[in-house]
Design a protein around this motif. Structure first.
Motif, PDB file in Angstrom:
ATOM      1  N   ALA A 192     -64.731 -11.005  14.571  1.00  0.00           N
ATOM      2  CA  ALA A 192     -64.639 -11.241  13.126  1.00  0.00           C
ATOM      3  C   ALA A 192     -64.345  -9.953  12.378  1.00  0.00           C
ATOM      4  N   LEU A 193     -65.017  -8.868  12.735  1.00  0.00           N
ATOM      5  CA  LEU A 193     -64.816  -7.609  12.022  1.00  0.00           C
ATOM      6  C   LEU A 193     -63.417  -7.063  12.221  1.00  0.00           C
ATOM      7  N   GLU A 194     -62.831  -7.300  13.378  1.00  0.00           N
ATOM      8  CA  GLU A 194     -61.472  -6.820  13.635  1.00  0.00           C
ATOM      9  C   GLU A 194     -60.442  -7.492  12.739  1.00  0.00           C
ATOM     10  N   SER A 195     -60.758  -8.714  12.291  1.00  0.00           N
ATOM     11  CA  SER A 195     -59.806  -9.446  11.448  1.00  0.00           C
ATOM     12  C   SER A 195     -60.159  -9.384   9.966  1.00  0.00           C
ATOM     13  N   ALA A 196     -61.213  -8.642   9.627  1.00  0.00           N
ATOM     14  CA  ALA A 196     -61.692  -8.611   8.255  1.00  0.00           C
ATOM     15  C   ALA A 196     -61.260  -7.321   7.566  1.00  0.00           C
ATOM     16  N   ALA A 197     -60.452  -7.457   6.530  1.00  0.00           N
ATOM     17  CA  ALA A 197     -60.079  -6.297   5.719  1.00  0.00           C
ATOM     18  C   ALA A 197     -61.252  -5.925   4.820  1.00  0.00           C
ATOM     19  N   PRO A 198     -61.314  -4.664   4.370  1.00  0.00           N
ATOM     20  CA  PRO A 198     -62.371  -4.291   3.428  1.00  0.00           C
ATOM     21  C   PRO A 198     -62.382  -5.222   2.219  1.00  0.00           C
ATOM     22  N   GLY A 199     -63.576  -5.628   1.813  1.00  0.00           N
ATOM     23  CA  GLY A 199     -63.704  -6.552   0.692  1.00  0.00           C
ATOM     24  C   GLY A 199     -63.759  -8.007   1.098  1.00  0.00           C
ATOM     25  N   THR A 200     -63.498  -8.287   2.363  1.00  0.00           N
ATOM     26  CA  THR A 200     -63.605  -9.661   2.855  1.00  0.00           C
ATOM     27  C   THR A 200     -65.065 -10.075   2.921  1.00  0.00           C
ATOM     28  N   ILE A 201     -65.329 -11.358   2.694  1.00  0.00           N
ATOM     29  CA  ILE A 201     -66.672 -11.910   2.858  1.00  0.00           C
ATOM     30  C   ILE A 201     -66.861 -12.279   4.320  1.00  0.00           C
ATOM     31  N   LEU A 202     -67.940 -11.801   4.921  1.00  0.00           N
ATOM     32  CA  LEU A 202     -68.254 -12.118   6.307  1.00  0.00           C
ATOM     33  C   LEU A 202     -69.309 -13.211   6.354  1.00  0.00           C
ATOM     34  N   LEU A 203     -68.997 -14.310   7.039  1.00  0.00           N
ATOM     35  CA  LEU A 203     -69.940 -15.414   7.202  1.00  0.00           C
ATOM     36  C   LEU A 203     -70.433 -15.462   8.646  1.00  0.00           C
ATOM     37  N   LEU A 204     -71.720 -15.665   8.813  1.00  0.00           N
ATOM     38  CA  LEU A 204     -72.348 -15.722  10.126  1.00  0.00           C
ATOM     39  C   LEU A 204     -72.731 -17.164  10.424  1.00  0.00           C
ATOM     40  N   ALA A 205     -72.037 -17.777  11.384  1.00  0.00           N
ATOM     41  CA  ALA A 205     -72.275 -19.184  11.739  1.00  0.00           C
ATOM     42  C   ALA A 205     -73.188 -19.248  12.955  1.00  0.00           C
ATOM     43  N   THR A 206     -74.474 -19.476  12.719  1.00  0.00           N
ATOM     44  CA  THR A 206     -75.444 -19.545  13.810  1.00  0.00           C
ATOM     45  C   THR A 206     -75.687 -20.961  14.304  1.00  0.00           C
ATOM     46  N   GLY A 207     -75.288 -21.940  13.496  1.00  0.00           N
ATOM     47  CA  GLY A 207     -75.586 -23.330  13.835  1.00  0.00           C
ATOM     48  C   GLY A 207     -76.996 -23.758  13.449  1.00  0.00           C
ATOM     49  N   TRP A 208     -77.712 -22.890  12.754  1.00  0.00           N
ATOM     50  CA  TRP A 208     -79.127 -23.181  12.447  1.00  0.00           C
ATOM     51  C   TRP A 208     -79.359 -24.237  11.377  1.00  0.00           C
ATOM     52  N   PRO A 209     -78.373 -24.636  10.581  1.00  0.00           N
ATOM     53  CA  PRO A 209     -78.627 -25.729   9.637  1.00  0.00           C
ATOM     54  C   PRO A 209     -79.104 -27.024  10.306  1.00  0.00           C
ATOM     55  N   ARG A 210     -78.835 -27.178  11.604  1.00  0.00           N
ATOM     56  CA  ARG A 210     -79.312 -28.388  12.282  1.00  0.00           C
ATOM     57  C   ARG A 210     -80.834 -28.439  12.355  1.00  0.00           C
ATOM     58  N   HIS A 211     -81.495 -27.302  12.112  1.00  0.00           N
ATOM     59  CA  HIS A 211     -82.953 -27.250  12.149  1.00  0.00           C
ATOM     60  C   HIS A 211     -83.568 -27.262  10.746  1.00  0.00           C
ATOM     61  N   TRP A 212     -82.745 -27.432   9.726  1.00  0.00           N
ATOM     62  CA  TRP A 212     -83.236 -27.430   8.338  1.00  0.00           C
ATOM     63  C   TRP A 212     -84.366 -28.454   8.196  1.00  0.00           C
ATOM     64  N   GLY A 213     -85.469 -28.023   7.610  1.00  0.00           N
ATOM     65  CA  GLY A 213     -86.600 -28.920   7.394  1.00  0.00           C
ATOM     66  C   GLY A 213     -87.617 -28.947   8.518  1.00  0.00           C
ATOM     67  N   SER A 214     -87.351 -28.210   9.615  1.00  0.00           N
ATOM     68  CA  SER A 214     -88.292 -28.154  10.728  1.00  0.00           C
ATOM     69  C   SER A 214     -88.779 -26.722  10.914  1.00  0.00           C
ATOM     70  N   ASP A 215     -89.877 -26.559  11.658  1.00  0.00           N
ATOM     71  CA  ASP A 215     -90.400 -25.220  11.910  1.00  0.00           C
ATOM     72  C   ASP A 215     -89.394 -24.350  12.653  1.00  0.00           C
ATOM     73  N   ARG A 216     -88.513 -24.982  13.436  1.00  0.00           N
ATOM     74  CA  ARG A 216     -87.534 -24.231  14.215  1.00  0.00           C
ATOM     75  C   ARG A 216     -86.538 -23.497  13.318  1.00  0.00           C
ATOM     76  N   TYR A 217     -86.418 -23.928  12.077  1.00  0.00           N
ATOM     77  CA  TYR A 217     -85.489 -23.269  11.158  1.00  0.00           C
ATOM     78  C   TYR A 217     -85.863 -21.804  10.947  1.00  0.00           C
ATOM     79  N   LEU A 218     -87.151 -21.484  11.108  1.00  0.00           N
ATOM     80  CA  LEU A 218     -87.613 -20.115  10.917  1.00  0.00           C
ATOM     81  C   LEU A 218     -87.309 -19.216  12.114  1.00  0.00           C
ATOM     82  N   ALA A 219     -86.916 -19.809  13.243  1.00  0.00           N
ATOM     83  CA  ALA A 219     -86.679 -19.037  14.472  1.00  0.00           C
ATOM     84  C   ALA A 219     -85.193 -18.736  14.659  1.00  0.00           C
ATOM     85  N   HIS A 220     -84.523 -18.391  13.600  1.00  0.00           N
ATOM     86  CA  HIS A 220     -83.074 -18.190  13.601  1.00  0.00           C
ATOM     87  C   HIS A 220     -82.680 -16.849  14.220  1.00  0.00           C
TER      88      HIS A 220
END
Length: 246
Positions: free
Chosen positions: A100-128
């Motif tokens: 991702a960093l190799e394709s990101a020019a300065p000023g680009t927004i970097l998004l981190l996709a962990t897949g953790w939204p699937r745990h939203w509302g459960s205790d596992r959401y805190l273990a990201h």
């Protein structure tokens, strides 16, 4: 292909998940058409509730507040780092961010996709997964000033078990942030990113980023908007996070 808008914002609801120790969220009618002729909703929530952005002031009172940041930090082209498949509480290394960093020019927004939204509302959401200090430094070195994640925090979140000393220690550390002499490694990635020259912002609790990963794979450009409420002298605020896929 016509542009597509993707809402990346969790609905704000009573009792929604919050960071341990943050104000609970409550929505209830303040006025109703039956009694006042209009409907008005009363809101009780914290500045870090739901999908939100952090300003540098969140971790240091000598750094810029939300209303002191340029609007350009809250919108722009985005690239997504695919971090799905990581185990709970895994530290994200610079090597995992390299594509991702190799394709990101300065000023680009970097998004981190962990897949953790699937745990939203459960205790596992805190273990990201979370950013290691070296990864945060690599992001700053790449000229990136806006980072978003589909998890509760870019730093590890303590397990809020009964009497957990880690939570007490973290909350005590946060309460002492006004002391410039206080030395702590708590929220290390926050401090590195938000302390970068010129200011920076961090967006947390984004929803599922899979549509953006699919668009990126297909070569479609991604534009992101993270405009917050205009709260004066604030550490952060809820946002309506929206991606525009070209």
């Amino acid at each position: 292909m016509a542009p597509t808008l993707i809402d990346l914002t969790h609905p704000v609801t009573t009792g929604m998940p919050v960071y341990p120790g943050d104000p609970e969220v409550e929505l209830r009618p303040a006025l109703t058409t039956a009694t006042a002729g209009v409907n008005v909703l009363g809101l009780h929530l914290g500045s870090q509730s739901g999908t939100h952005v952090d300003a540098p002031y969140h971790v240091d009172v000598t750094w810029p507040t939300l209303d002191g940041l340029p609007l350009e930090l809250f919108t722009g082209p985005a690239v997504v780092a695919d971090l799905r498949g990581l185990e709970p509480r895994t530290g994200v290394t610079p090597q995992l961010l390299e594509p991702a960093l190799e394709s990101a020019a300065p000023g680009t927004i970097l998004l981190l996709a962990t897949g953790w939204p699937r745990h939203w509302g459960s205790d596992r959401y805190l273990a990201h997964p979370w950013l290691t200090p070296r990864s945060a430094e690599a992001i700053v070195a790449a000229g990136i000033r806006t980072v978003g994640v589909d998890a509760l925090s870019i730093d590890p979140t303590p397990d809020p078990g009964p009497g957990d000393p880690a939570v007490a220690a973290l909350l005590a550390d946060l309460s002492d942030e006004h002391d410039p002499a206080a030395e702590s490694t708590a929220l290390a990635a926050h401090r590195i990113l938000l302390g970068s020259r010129g200011g920076a912002v961090i967006a947390e609790n984004l929803t599922d980023l899979t549509p953006l990963l699919d668009a990126q794979e297909a070569g479609r450009p991604i534009e992101l908007s993270l405009f917050p409420l205009r709260l004066v002298a604030a550490d952060g605020a809820p946002v309506r996070a929206v991606a525009r896929l070209g």
